[in-house]
Scaffold this motif. Structure first.
Motif, mmCIF file in Angstrom:
data_model
loop_
_atom_site.group_PDB
_atom_site.id
_atom_site.type_symbol
_atom_site.label_atom_id
_atom_site.label_comp_id
_atom_site.label_asym_id
_atom_site.label_seq_id
_atom_site.Cartn_x
_atom_site.Cartn_y
_atom_site.Cartn_z
ATOM 1 N N GLN A 321 -6.444 -2.123 -6.244
ATOM 2 C CA GLN A 321 -7.736 -2.984 -5.314
ATOM 3 C C GLN A 321 -8.038 -1.257 -4.692
ATOM 4 O O GLN A 321 -7.480 -0.474 -3.949
ATOM 5 N N THR A 325 -3.611 -2.106 -2.724
ATOM 6 C CA THR A 325 -3.292 -3.478 -3.236
ATOM 7 C C THR A 325 -2.894 -3.195 -3.636
ATOM 8 O O THR A 325 -3.768 -2.807 -5.459
ATOM 9 N N THR A 327 -2.447 -5.071 -7.749
ATOM 10 C CA THR A 327 -2.974 -6.992 -8.180
ATOM 11 C C THR A 327 -2.814 -7.155 -9.425
ATOM 12 O O THR A 327 -2.713 -7.048 -10.325
ATOM 13 N N GLU A 340 -1.176 -10.821 -4.641
ATOM 14 C CA GLU A 340 -0.142 -8.922 -4.859
ATOM 15 C C GLU A 340 0.461 -9.284 -5.132
ATOM 16 O O GLU A 340 2.129 -9.224 -5.005
#
Length: 419
Positions: A321, A325, A327, A340
């Motif tokens: 992202q 993060t 995901t 996540e």
């Protein structure tokens, strides 16, 4: 009677009706092409490929920058003075320990050695005479020689013995100087270009080196590790989250990006922490017969510390992202659920996940385009190869039935041919 002003509006009404009918027809065609009934308000569940996650033992490794260091390097300096008479090696060639590199003019050292040998011969003769005198005086003691004369003769023997030892030491020194007129390599390695030429005058123990010998096989690679991370690794080992290996092994990635074939062995573990950087120096040894690694070269070192129990998530299933993060989408009750992940590195083509998913979760590998959290999905089992290629999974029952069906077809064909 009709209004004459209404007549011009009739063609416009017909044209609008025709356009509306055409738009409805196009809408119906698009709906049929997308697999939706005419007039449907949205699409059906998105078909996606899913794979069940498993827990496995994976190596825990850290990647650190490293720098190559020669395992041994020495500068060649003369221990005696003189004129360089001959250079006995070819630059860039490997030599063994004891190989002659330079030859100094030996005339003066040969003369000094000959003079020392003469002094030794004279001392040996004097000692022989003194011993013979003592033996004669001892036989004549009390008759033809006094006690004082005997004692004096014995003292002369001791003096002659000391003179002989001094002469022998002088011979040994002269021999060493003569031998040192030929400069030899103290180690095995590659010799650098000579800093002097034939005819140059050199002095004993001068500051400037005549050349340098560098041992490249094996070669050392020094890495710097954070003391804080080493503490965290020890805590994981103590808690049982990770099993340490029998020994630390390291692999290298060269500056070109290729992986070096040799495996490094730990030579010197860190014993102190730098007060300025908070890091620990660690040294590994690598075989370097082909001289692929040169001193001063910067390298990337991957060190396998131990093994850990973790869930592997294929990298192609994940998305990074904007905030950094990581995901992944999971298939949960017919819907896509975005979660996540927390990772501790990579292994082959997968992330080593420590938090976010568990063994048995269905991760979505294929059909991720325009997939959103909460979207309805139709899962299809798939597998992923070591190169990251996703393929449909063959159900176990189908795999068992296939050979039976093939056997029945073969039997039917054989019976038909017999009839």
């Amino acid at each position: 009677m009709s209004d004459p002003k209404a007549a011009p509006r009739r063609p416009s009404t017909l044209l609008a009706a025709a356009l509306a009918a055409l738009i409805l027809a196009l809408a119906a065609a698009v709906a049929n092409a997308q697999g939706m009934p005419p007039g449907a308000g949205g699409r059906g569940p998105t078909e996606v490929g899913v794979m069940e996650l498993e827990e496995a033992n994976v190596p825990f490794s850290v990647t650190l920058p490293g720098r190559a260091v020669a395992s041994a390097q020495t500068e060649i300096r003369p221990r005696v003075g003189g004129m360089v008479e001959e250079i006995l090696y070819e630059p860039g060639r490997r030599v063994e320990a004891g190989t002659p590199l330079f030859s100094l003019e030996p005339d003066s050292y040969e003369a000094a050695f000959a003079a020392a040998e003469a002094e030794q011969a004279s001392a040996e003769a004097a000692l022989s005479t003194a011993r013979a005198t003592v033996e004669r005086y001892e036989r004549l003691e009390g008759v033809g020689a006094t006690v004082s004369e005997v004692q004096t003769a014995r003292a002369n023997v001791a003096s002659a013995e000391a003179a002989l030892k001094s002469a022998e030491a002088a011979v040994q020194t002269a021999q060493l100087d003569l031998d040192r007129a030929v400069l030899k390599s103290p180690i095995a390695g590659v010799v650098d270009v000579a800093a002097v030429s034939v005819g140059a005058i050199v002095t004993a123990n001068q500051t400037d080196a005549l050349t340098t010998v560098t041992q490249l096989d094996p070669v050392y690679v020094d890495v710097v590790e954070s003391a804080a991370r080493m503490t965290r690794i020890r805590e994981r080992i103590d808690s049982g989250a990770m099993q340490p290996g029998d020994r630390l092994e390291a692999t290298l990635t060269l500056e070109s990006g290729t992986t070096y074939e040799g495996i490094g062995r730990l030579v010197t573990p860190g014993t102190s922490v730098s007060t300025t950087t908070g890091s620990i120096d660690v040294r590994f040894e690598f075989d370097n017969a082909e001289r692929m690694i040169l001193p001063g070269q910067f390298l990337r070192v991957e060190i396998v510390v131990g093994t850990q129990r973790a869930v592997l998530v294929p990298q192609r299933a994940t998305t990074r992202q904007a905030d950094g993060t990581l995901t992944v989408f999971l298939a949960v009750d017919g819907k896509a659920s975005q979660v996540e992940l927390e990772t501790s590195g990579t292994y082959e083509n997968a992330w080593v996940v420590t938090s976010g998913v568990e063994a048995g979760d269905q991760v979505i590998l294929d059909g991720l385009s325009n997939l959103s959290d909460g979207a309805e999905i139709s899962p299809v089992p798939v597998t992923i190869s070591a190169t990251g290629v996703v393929e449909d999974a063959v159900p176990a029952d189908a795999a068992e039935e296939a050979p039976a069906e093939q056997a029945e077809e073969a039997a039917s064909e054989a019976q038909a041919e017999g009839n």
